[in-house]
Design a protein around this motif. Structure first.
Motif, PDB file in Angstrom:
ATOM      1  N   ASP A 131       0.836  -1.209   0.000  1.00 21.84           N
ATOM      2  CA  ASP A 131       0.000   0.000   0.000  1.00 21.84           C
ATOM      3  C   ASP A 131       0.871   1.259   0.000  1.00 21.84           C
ATOM      4  O   ASP A 131       0.586   2.229  -0.705  1.00 21.84           O
ATOM      5  N   ASN A 176       2.458   1.747  -3.450  1.00 20.34           N
ATOM      6  CA  ASN A 176       1.496   2.211  -4.449  1.00 20.34           C
ATOM      7  C   ASN A 176       1.144   3.681  -4.247  1.00 20.34           C
ATOM      8  O   ASN A 176       1.100   4.461  -5.191  1.00 20.34           O
ATOM      9  N   ARG A 177       0.899   4.021  -3.000  1.00 24.10           N
ATOM     10  CA  ARG A 177       0.497   5.408  -2.710  1.00 24.10           C
ATOM     11  C   ARG A 177       1.673   6.367  -2.973  1.00 24.10           C
ATOM     12  O   ARG A 177       1.483   7.444  -3.542  1.00 24.10           O
ATOM     13  N   LEU A 230       0.235  11.524   2.118  1.00 24.20           N
ATOM     14  CA  LEU A 230       0.379  10.069   2.110  1.00 24.20           C
ATOM     15  C   LEU A 230      -0.769   9.346   2.811  1.00 24.20           C
ATOM     16  O   LEU A 230      -1.329   8.387   2.297  1.00 24.20           O
ATOM     17  N   LYS A 290      -3.749  10.388   3.396  1.00 33.07           N
ATOM     18  CA  LYS A 290      -5.058  10.921   2.999  1.00 33.07           C
ATOM     19  C   LYS A 290      -5.701  11.805   4.075  1.00 33.07           C
ATOM     20  O   LYS A 290      -6.786  11.476   4.602  1.00 33.07           O
TER      21      LYS A 290
END
Ligand code: ATP
Ligand code: MG
Length: 221
Positions: free
Chosen positions: A109, A112-113, A149, A151
């Motif tokens: 995760d 990807n982020r 990162l 959110k």
């Protein structure tokens, strides 16, 4: 989303925040302008619980700020600083991804982020460089990506363009405006009136610990 009533903060017998009332709505794009020493950074630090010992009422998403754990506030509210505050011994990629490890995301995760954000802020190809080897504008874009990162719902930027030339300053504000259009609430502290005049925004003028608000125009400047 952020509701402030009758806020007071005293330093050395002086009210640096003085019966301040303010409301920031979800989705707002706000410039906070005001003379040096008018209490702008103090207000931001109160919201992130970096500064305590104030009186009044503050709620964030209807929750009393005093009752919200610092950890939860820092996930909800990300901060960007004038001096970027990057880790010099970490690469661009590492500076951005680090915050994901702190909150226990999986490596996949985080990867990807981080990759997505590097592309979003226009730093593809610079992942493995160190802060000292990229420009000030690029360093600030790393800071923006890092802030995104996990959110956050809100970004508070304290003079994010203070160390940048005009072109890079506009680039950073355009980036923050784009994030705002994607749903992030953004509050930017700035001295730069030309910047303020260039973007439609709610403008808050801070003076002696109080605020005046102008909606979507520049009438109060
Ligand atoms: N930790 C502190 N201890 C004592 N006084 C402080 C402290 N932090 C800020 N102040 C004082 O509070 C007032 C407001 O400071 P603040 O940093 O919030 O101003 P500002 O509007 O952000 O200014 P600038 O535009 O120069 O960054 C100033 O007079 C400052 O000297
Ligand atoms: Mg300040």
């Amino acid at each position: 989303m952020i509701f402030i009533r009758n806020l007071n903060k005293i330093y050395n017998n002086t009210n640096v925040i003085n019966n301040l009332d303010l409301q920031i709505e979800k989705g707002d794009f706000v410039f906070l302008h005001g003379k040096s020493g008018s209490g702008k950074s103090t207000l931001l630090k109160i919201l992130t619980k970096e500064v305590r010992g104030w009186s009044g009422k503050i709620t964030v998403d209807s929750q009393d700020l005093n009752k919200v754990a610092t950890y939860n506030i820092r996930r909800k509210i990300s901060v960007i600083y004038q001096s970027f505050e990057l880790l010099q011994e970490k690469t661009v990629y590492e500076n951005i991804s680090l915050a994901g490890h702190v909150v226990g995301k999986t490596n996949k995760d985080i990867h990807n982020r981080t990759t997505l954000l590097i592309e979003k802020v226009g730093l593809k190809g610079k992942e493995n460089l160190y802060p000292k080897n990229i420009s000030g504008g690029e360093q600030q874009r790393v800071a923006v990506a890092r802030a995104l990162l996990n959110k956050p719902e809100i970004i508070l930027a304290d003079e994010p363009t203070g160390n940048l030339d005009t072109e890079n300053a506009y680039h950073i504000i355009r980036l923050l405006k784009q994030l705002n259009e994607e749903g992030v609430t953004v509050l930017i502290v700035t001295h730069d009136l030309e910047l303020v005049k260039s973007f439609p925004a709610k403008i808050i003028i801070m003076s002696e610990g109080k605020v005046k608000i102008s909606e979507n125009d520049h009438l109060l400047i």
